[in-house]
Scaffold this motif. Structure first.
Motif, PDB file in Angstrom:
ATOM      1  N   LEU A 128       0.832  -1.212   0.000  1.00  0.00           N
ATOM      2  CA  LEU A 128       0.000   0.000   0.000  1.00  0.00           C
ATOM      3  C   LEU A 128       0.863   1.259   0.000  1.00  0.00           C
ATOM      4  O   LEU A 128       0.543   2.233  -0.686  1.00  0.00           O
ATOM      5  N   ASN A 129       1.947   1.244   0.764  1.00  0.00           N
ATOM      6  CA  ASN A 129       2.848   2.400   0.771  1.00  0.00           C
ATOM      7  C   ASN A 129       3.452   2.619  -0.611  1.00  0.00           C
ATOM      8  O   ASN A 129       3.539   3.758  -1.089  1.00  0.00           O
ATOM      9  N   LEU A 130       3.866   1.536  -1.273  1.00  0.00           N
ATOM     10  CA  LEU A 130       4.421   1.651  -2.617  1.00  0.00           C
ATOM     11  C   LEU A 130       3.370   2.191  -3.587  1.00  0.00           C
ATOM     12  O   LEU A 130       3.660   3.062  -4.403  1.00  0.00           O
ATOM     13  N   ARG A 131       2.148   1.674  -3.489  1.00  0.00           N
ATOM     14  CA  ARG A 131       1.073   2.159  -4.358  1.00  0.00           C
ATOM     15  C   ARG A 131       0.815   3.646  -4.130  1.00  0.00           C
ATOM     16  O   ARG A 131       0.671   4.423  -5.075  1.00  0.00           O
ATOM     17  N   ASN A 132       0.775   4.064  -2.862  1.00  0.00           N
ATOM     18  CA  ASN A 132       0.525   5.476  -2.563  1.00  0.00           C
ATOM     19  C   ASN A 132       1.674   6.362  -3.043  1.00  0.00           C
ATOM     20  O   ASN A 132       1.448   7.462  -3.548  1.00  0.00           O
ATOM     21  N   LEU A 133       2.901   5.892  -2.866  1.00  0.00           N
ATOM     22  CA  LEU A 133       4.041   6.689  -3.312  1.00  0.00           C
ATOM     23  C   LEU A 133       4.119   6.785  -4.833  1.00  0.00           C
ATOM     24  O   LEU A 133       4.463   7.839  -5.376  1.00  0.00           O
ATOM     25  N   THR A 134       3.804   5.708  -5.549  1.00  0.00           N
ATOM     26  CA  THR A 134       3.802   5.792  -7.012  1.00  0.00           C
ATOM     27  C   THR A 134       2.699   6.723  -7.501  1.00  0.00           C
ATOM     28  O   THR A 134       2.858   7.396  -8.513  1.00  0.00           O
ATOM     29  N   GLY A 135       1.630   6.788  -6.770  1.00  0.00           N
ATOM     30  CA  GLY A 135       0.566   7.737  -7.109  1.00  0.00           C
ATOM     31  C   GLY A 135       0.978   9.175  -6.896  1.00  0.00           C
ATOM     32  O   GLY A 135       0.423  10.094  -7.493  1.00  0.00           O
ATOM     33  N   LYS A 136       1.979   9.384  -6.052  1.00  0.00           N
ATOM     34  CA  LYS A 136       2.467  10.744  -5.784  1.00  0.00           C
ATOM     35  C   LYS A 136       3.719  11.073  -6.586  1.00  0.00           C
ATOM     36  O   LYS A 136       4.354  12.084  -6.353  1.00  0.00           O
ATOM     37  N   GLY A 137       4.085  10.178  -7.509  1.00  0.00           N
ATOM     38  CA  GLY A 137       5.183  10.501  -8.403  1.00  0.00           C
ATOM     39  C   GLY A 137       6.446   9.695  -8.219  1.00  0.00           C
ATOM     40  O   GLY A 137       7.452   9.966  -8.871  1.00  0.00           O
ATOM     41  N   LEU A 138       6.458   8.693  -7.368  1.00  0.00           N
ATOM     42  CA  LEU A 138       7.641   7.864  -7.198  1.00  0.00           C
ATOM     43  C   LEU A 138       7.796   6.965  -8.417  1.00  0.00           C
ATOM     44  O   LEU A 138       6.847   6.346  -8.878  1.00  0.00           O
ATOM     45  N   ALA A 139       9.019   6.939  -8.962  1.00  0.00           N
ATOM     46  CA  ALA A 139       9.273   6.128 -10.153  1.00  0.00           C
ATOM     47  C   ALA A 139      10.689   5.572 -10.089  1.00  0.00           C
ATOM     48  O   ALA A 139      11.547   6.076  -9.378  1.00  0.00           O
ATOM     49  N   ARG A 140      10.926   4.516 -10.871  1.00  0.00           N
ATOM     50  CA  ARG A 140      12.254   3.899 -10.928  1.00  0.00           C
ATOM     51  C   ARG A 140      12.924   4.393 -12.206  1.00  0.00           C
ATOM     52  O   ARG A 140      12.446   4.140 -13.312  1.00  0.00           O
ATOM     53  N   ARG A 141      14.047   5.095 -12.046  1.00  0.00           N
ATOM     54  CA  ARG A 141      14.785   5.620 -13.198  1.00  0.00           C
ATOM     55  C   ARG A 141      16.269   5.323 -13.020  1.00  0.00           C
ATOM     56  O   ARG A 141      16.844   5.642 -11.980  1.00  0.00           O
ATOM     57  N   GLY A 143      17.843   2.635 -12.429  1.00  0.00           N
ATOM     58  CA  GLY A 143      18.160   1.736 -11.349  1.00  0.00           C
ATOM     59  C   GLY A 143      17.983   2.311  -9.968  1.00  0.00           C
ATOM     60  O   GLY A 143      18.391   1.714  -8.971  1.00  0.00           O
ATOM     61  N   ALA A 144      17.364   3.504  -9.860  1.00  0.00           N
ATOM     62  CA  ALA A 144      17.160   4.122  -8.550  1.00  0.00           C
ATOM     63  C   ALA A 144      15.737   4.665  -8.465  1.00  0.00           C
ATOM     64  O   ALA A 144      15.118   4.990  -9.481  1.00  0.00           O
ATOM     65  N   TRP A 145      15.231   4.735  -7.239  1.00  0.00           N
ATOM     66  CA  TRP A 145      13.914   5.305  -7.024  1.00  0.00           C
ATOM     67  C   TRP A 145      14.039   6.814  -6.930  1.00  0.00           C
ATOM     68  O   TRP A 145      14.885   7.333  -6.216  1.00  0.00           O
ATOM     69  N   VAL A 146      13.190   7.529  -7.661  1.00  0.00           N
ATOM     70  CA  VAL A 146      13.187   8.991  -7.626  1.00  0.00           C
ATOM     71  C   VAL A 146      11.762   9.467  -7.435  1.00  0.00           C
ATOM     72  O   VAL A 146      10.807   8.831  -7.890  1.00  0.00           O
ATOM     73  N   LEU A 147      11.633  10.590  -6.780  1.00  0.00           N
ATOM     74  CA  LEU A 147      10.324  11.186  -6.545  1.00  0.00           C
ATOM     75  C   LEU A 147      10.207  12.413  -7.412  1.00  0.00           C
ATOM     76  O   LEU A 147      11.002  13.370  -7.287  1.00  0.00           O
ATOM     77  N   ALA A 148       9.286  12.388  -8.355  1.00  0.00           N
ATOM     78  CA  ALA A 148       9.083  13.510  -9.265  1.00  0.00           C
ATOM     79  C   ALA A 148       8.516  14.679  -8.497  1.00  0.00           C
ATOM     80  O   ALA A 148       7.567  14.536  -7.734  1.00  0.00           O
ATOM     81  N   THR A 149       9.101  15.819  -8.686  1.00  0.00           N
ATOM     82  CA  THR A 149       8.615  17.025  -7.999  1.00  0.00           C
ATOM     83  C   THR A 149       8.021  18.003  -8.947  1.00  0.00           C
ATOM     84  O   THR A 149       8.239  18.010 -10.115  1.00  0.00           O
TER      85      THR A 149
END
Length: 149
Positions: A128-141, A143-149
């Motif tokens: 659920l945390n992963l789902r919520n974070l991907t909904g807020k812009g978390l993506a894998r780029r 080879g690393a996780w980045v949060l789109a701002t």
């Protein structure tokens, strides 16, 4: 009774096992934590504010009445508790609903034992945390996780 006495208007002495009403009448608590005022209410000047029952006022006290009284007093006091409660309640309820339901249906635990259910809960909350974070812009780029701002 509207505008009448509440359970908080009665004084409870846990040590003595007694309850005193606002008029000053004291009765002993029963083994099941019931205080029955009965005939003491018959000629009481505060009867109209206290009870409409012809057999007198009866209080049934919870085992942890002291904690309940303290919680009600905190809520009545202006401590900001009510504002905090109203601020965070929707988020907490939404989180609990996400963990406990799937597609609008209540989830049942499928495993026996605390360890397996604890593992399920950890996996469920991580998903659920992963789902919520991907909904807020978390993506894998790259080879690393980045949060789109």
């Amino acid at each position: 009774m509207e505008g009448g006495f509440t359970v908080d208007d009665f004084t409870v002495d846990e040590q003595a096992g007694a309850v005193t009403c606002p008029a000053g009448h004291t009765v002993q608590l029963s083994r099941t934590r019931i205080a029955t005022f009965g005939v003491l209410c018959r000629d009481c000047p505060l009867r109209q504010q206290c009870t409409s029952c012809k057999t007198g006022r009866k209080l049934v006290l919870h085992q942890r009445d002291d904690l309940l009284r303290a919680a009600r007093a905190d809520r009545a006091a202006d401590t900001g508790l009510r504002q905090d409660y109203m601020k965070y309640r929707p988020d907490v309820e939404r989180t609990v609903a996400q963990v406990a339901t799937w597609r609008g249906r209540r989830l049942k635990l499928r495993c026996r034992g605390v360890a397996k259910n604890h593992a399920w809960l950890k996996r469920r909350t991580a998903a659920l945390n992963l789902r919520n974070l991907t909904g807020k812009g978390l993506a894998r780029r790259d080879g690393a996780w980045v949060l789109a701002t």
